[in-house]
Design a protein around this motif. Sequence first.
Motif, short mmCIF file in Angstrom:
data_model
loop_
_atom_site.label_atom_id
_atom_site.label_comp_id
_atom_site.label_asym_id
_atom_site.label_seq_id
_atom_site.Cartn_x
_atom_site.Cartn_y
_atom_site.Cartn_z
N VAL A 1 0.18 -0.79 -0.19
CA VAL A 1 -0.01 0.28 -0.27
C VAL A 1 0.88 0.90 -0.11
O VAL A 1 1.18 1.40 0.92
CB VAL A 1 -0.89 0.50 1.03
N ILE A 2 0.69 2.42 -0.60
CA ILE A 2 1.12 3.40 -0.66
C ILE A 2 0.32 4.75 -0.61
O ILE A 2 -0.60 4.64 -1.15
CB ILE A 2 1.75 4.21 -2.58
N ALA A 3 0.80 4.85 0.80
CA ALA A 3 -0.42 5.89 1.05
C ALA A 3 0.30 7.56 1.28
O ALA A 3 1.47 7.59 1.15
CB ALA A 3 -0.52 5.86 2.75
N LEU A 4 -0.93 8.41 1.01
CA LEU A 4 0.22 9.34 -0.14
C LEU A 4 -1.57 10.83 0.69
O LEU A 4 -2.25 10.51 1.46
CB LEU A 4 -0.57 9.89 -1.39
N GLU A 5 -0.64 11.66 1.12
CA GLU A 5 -1.08 13.06 1.50
C GLU A 5 -1.96 13.46 1.24
O GLU A 5 -1.66 13.56 -0.63
CB GLU A 5 0.02 13.89 1.85
N PRO A 6 -3.34 13.51 1.47
CA PRO A 6 -4.49 13.74 0.87
C PRO A 6 -4.36 15.52 0.10
O PRO A 6 -3.38 16.40 0.72
CB PRO A 6 -5.18 14.76 1.92
N TRP A 7 -4.40 15.92 -0.89
CA TRP A 7 -4.67 17.03 -1.77
C TRP A 7 -4.88 17.48 -1.21
O TRP A 7 -6.45 18.06 -1.18
CB TRP A 7 -5.00 16.44 -3.10
N THR A 8 -4.36 19.09 -1.50
CA THR A 8 -5.64 20.28 -0.85
C THR A 8 -6.08 21.80 -1.93
O THR A 8 -6.05 22.16 -1.26
CB THR A 8 -5.11 21.12 0.75
N GLU B 1 -8.40 9.35 3.30
CA GLU B 1 -6.80 8.67 2.81
C GLU B 1 -6.78 8.13 1.78
O GLU B 1 -7.03 7.16 1.88
CB GLU B 1 -6.98 7.50 4.09
N PRO B 2 -6.38 8.80 0.89
CA PRO B 2 -5.60 8.12 -0.77
C PRO B 2 -4.66 7.64 -0.33
O PRO B 2 -3.83 7.82 0.47
CB PRO B 2 -5.69 9.74 -1.56
N CYS B 3 -4.65 6.71 -1.33
CA CYS B 3 -3.88 5.53 -1.49
C CYS B 3 -3.93 4.57 -2.58
O CYS B 3 -5.08 4.68 -3.68
CB CYS B 3 -4.25 4.18 -0.16
N LEU B 4 -2.36 3.68 -3.36
CA LEU B 4 -2.57 2.98 -4.09
C LEU B 4 -2.46 1.77 -3.42
O LEU B 4 -1.62 1.50 -2.08
CB LEU B 4 -1.27 3.18 -5.06
N LEU B 5 -2.69 0.65 -4.24
CA LEU B 5 -2.54 -0.97 -3.77
C LEU B 5 -1.84 -1.58 -4.93
O LEU B 5 -2.13 -1.48 -6.48
CB LEU B 5 -3.87 -1.52 -3.36
N THR B 6 -0.55 -2.40 -5.11
CA THR B 6 -0.25 -2.27 -5.34
C THR B 6 1.30 -3.44 -6.17
O THR B 6 1.14 -3.57 -4.53
CB THR B 6 0.52 -1.29 -6.49
N PRO B 7 1.35 -4.48 -6.68
CA PRO B 7 2.26 -5.56 -6.50
C PRO B 7 3.45 -5.08 -7.24
O PRO B 7 4.35 -5.12 -6.74
CB PRO B 7 1.35 -6.93 -7.91
N HIS B 8 3.59 -3.23 -7.01
CA HIS B 8 5.23 -3.25 -7.57
C HIS B 8 5.05 -1.16 -7.11
O HIS B 8 5.24 -0.64 -7.85
CB HIS B 8 5.68 -2.96 -9.31
N PRO B 9 5.79 -1.42 -5.93
CA PRO B 9 5.64 -0.25 -5.37
C PRO B 9 7.13 -0.14 -5.12
O PRO B 9 6.73 1.75 -5.79
CB PRO B 9 5.77 -1.01 -3.90
N ASP B 10 8.30 -0.19 -5.97
CA ASP B 10 8.99 0.21 -6.35
C ASP B 10 8.55 1.40 -8.07
O ASP B 10 8.98 2.27 -7.61
CB ASP B 10 10.08 -0.35 -6.51
N ARG B 11 7.51 0.83 -8.82
CA ARG B 11 7.56 1.43 -9.78
C ARG B 11 6.93 1.89 -9.74
O ARG B 11 6.67 3.23 -10.45
CB ARG B 11 6.84 -0.10 -10.51
N ASP B 12 5.50 2.03 -9.13
CA ASP B 12 4.76 2.94 -8.71
C ASP B 12 4.62 4.15 -7.78
O ASP B 12 4.79 5.53 -8.01
CB ASP B 12 3.74 2.44 -8.32
N LEU B 13 6.17 3.96 -6.74
CA LEU B 13 6.68 5.43 -6.28
C LEU B 13 7.13 6.05 -7.52
O LEU B 13 7.31 7.16 -7.51
CB LEU B 13 7.43 4.61 -5.53
N LEU B 14 7.99 5.83 -8.07
CA LEU B 14 8.83 6.25 -9.23
C LEU B 14 8.07 6.75 -10.02
O LEU B 14 8.56 8.34 -10.24
CB LEU B 14 9.91 5.06 -10.13
N GLY B 15 6.98 6.58 -10.48
CA GLY B 15 6.07 7.17 -11.65
C GLY B 15 5.28 8.27 -10.89
O GLY B 15 4.69 9.10 -10.96
#
Length: 269
Positions: free
Chosen positions: A213-220, A241-255
């Motif tokens: 899970v990639i938890a993101l800071e809410p957009w203000t 509490e926005p988030c992503l659920l991904t099998p490839h966190p490194d790929r999506d964090l980089l994106g």
Amino acid sequence: MTTITQVIPHPRGTGRARQLWCSLPTELARRFRPHADPLARRILEEVQRAVPEYAKPLEGEFGKVIVLAIEQAVLSCIDSIEDLPSTQDDWASLFVEVGRRVHHDGGSVNSLQAAYRAGGRAAWRYIAELGQAHRFPAAVLCIGAEAIFAYVDEISAYSVEGYTLAQAMATGTLERRRRRLLELLLATPPSSPSTLATMAEAARWPMPEQVAVIALEPWTGPHPPSLHFADDVLVDLDSAEPCLLTPHPDRDLLGLEGRLPGRRAAVGP
């Protein structure tokens, strides 16, 4: 044998195709009506010959809708020549349903439009042969040709509308299913494996062996950025509490780098 000698120019319908049919001598309807079934069969044969997607046997509800649509199209044109009470609302709904059914069965909109064009050509060839046999004036045949292709344009537009609506509804449904799947995956207590498997299949999400899970800071800000992710990522950017659920966190964090300036993200198991 009665000879057709003139075109009566008094459009009585609403759509362009109906106006053209109505401008023809009404006695043509009597000539055409016995040919309704053979013409419908000719159209169906040409569609199946010319469009590979329709070369298969037309079975089930899809086949019924296609055959009914062809028969209704032929009868609607003949009725318009006699200026019979318009059934436009009924046949408009029918051709919208054709588009929906094609989408439901996995057909393409390009093949659907090709089928209409093939049907129009078959109808025109049949009418031209009939006109030559009965010595219809050239002016009558010209208006008949224009009416056929105007009608094809109209009913094709209805079917494309139905296809587009079905496509939009399917997309919305899929998004809702994926959002619900994400909620179930993050729920406490966790959902059962069978429930998750069923929801994953409905959401067209191949169940991976592990996810993060990639938890993101809410957009203000006033306008949140438009973000796009791979199909294997479940996304919730709208909640508190926005988030992503991904099998490839490194790929999506980089994106995410550079697309969310000033916002923090954290990766969890």
